[in-house]
Motif scaffolding. Structure first.
Motif, PDB file in Angstrom:
ATOM      1  N   MET A  82       0.832  -1.207   0.000  1.00  0.00           N
ATOM      2  CA  MET A  82       0.000   0.000   0.000  1.00  0.00           C
ATOM      3  C   MET A  82       0.866   1.257   0.000  1.00  0.00           C
ATOM      4  O   MET A  82       0.551   2.240  -0.675  1.00  0.00           O
ATOM      5  N   TYR A  83       1.965   1.240   0.750  1.00  0.00           N
ATOM      6  CA  TYR A  83       2.873   2.385   0.772  1.00  0.00           C
ATOM      7  C   TYR A  83       3.515   2.593  -0.601  1.00  0.00           C
ATOM      8  O   TYR A  83       3.581   3.714  -1.101  1.00  0.00           O
ATOM      9  N   ILE A  84       3.980   1.511  -1.208  1.00  0.00           N
ATOM     10  CA  ILE A  84       4.625   1.613  -2.524  1.00  0.00           C
ATOM     11  C   ILE A  84       3.634   2.116  -3.566  1.00  0.00           C
ATOM     12  O   ILE A  84       3.980   2.974  -4.388  1.00  0.00           O
ATOM     13  N   LEU A  85       2.407   1.611  -3.543  1.00  0.00           N
ATOM     14  CA  LEU A  85       1.402   2.071  -4.509  1.00  0.00           C
ATOM     15  C   LEU A  85       1.070   3.553  -4.319  1.00  0.00           C
ATOM     16  O   LEU A  85       0.928   4.291  -5.297  1.00  0.00           O
ATOM     17  N   SER A  86       0.938   4.005  -3.073  1.00  0.00           N
ATOM     18  CA  SER A  86       0.656   5.425  -2.854  1.00  0.00           C
ATOM     19  C   SER A  86       1.847   6.288  -3.254  1.00  0.00           C
ATOM     20  O   SER A  86       1.673   7.389  -3.778  1.00  0.00           O
ATOM     21  N   TRP A  87       3.062   5.789  -3.039  1.00  0.00           N
ATOM     22  CA  TRP A  87       4.265   6.526  -3.444  1.00  0.00           C
ATOM     23  C   TRP A  87       4.319   6.661  -4.965  1.00  0.00           C
ATOM     24  O   TRP A  87       4.578   7.743  -5.485  1.00  0.00           O
TER      25      TRP A  87
END
Length: 94
Positions: free
Chosen positions: A53-58
């Protein structure tokens, strides 16, 4: 990414992780032979779901910023090998 979308994604992530732990707990109490594998899956998901989720939002923020810069004309690609001449010389004049 807007605040509402982040909240929805966070809730989805919490539901996924909680569901895995609840399933593992229920199967452990019933004596199922798949409990160990589900427990390992729960631990894996505890680490991977927030990371993904962090990578996708980044990536989403990166693409959004890149698109905004391109719309504003700040990210135009210029070929530096051949400079653009403002007033090219006329071939008939010497």
């Amino acid at each position: 990414m807007n605040k509402k979308l982040k909240q929805v994604l966070a809730i989805i992530g919490i539901v996924i992780i909680a569901g895995l732990y609840l399933t593992t707990l229920i199967l452990a109490l019933t004596g199922n032979e798949n409990t160990h594998g589900l427990f390992l899956a729960s631990i894996f998901a505890t680490i991977m779901v927030p990371l993904i989720m962090y990578i996708l939002s980044w990536i989403f923020n990166l693409v959004k910023k890149q698109a905004a810069e391109t719309r504003n004309g700040q990210n135009l690609i210029v070929d530096e090998k051949e400079p653009i001449e403002k007033n090219p010389p006329n071939e008939g004049q010497k």
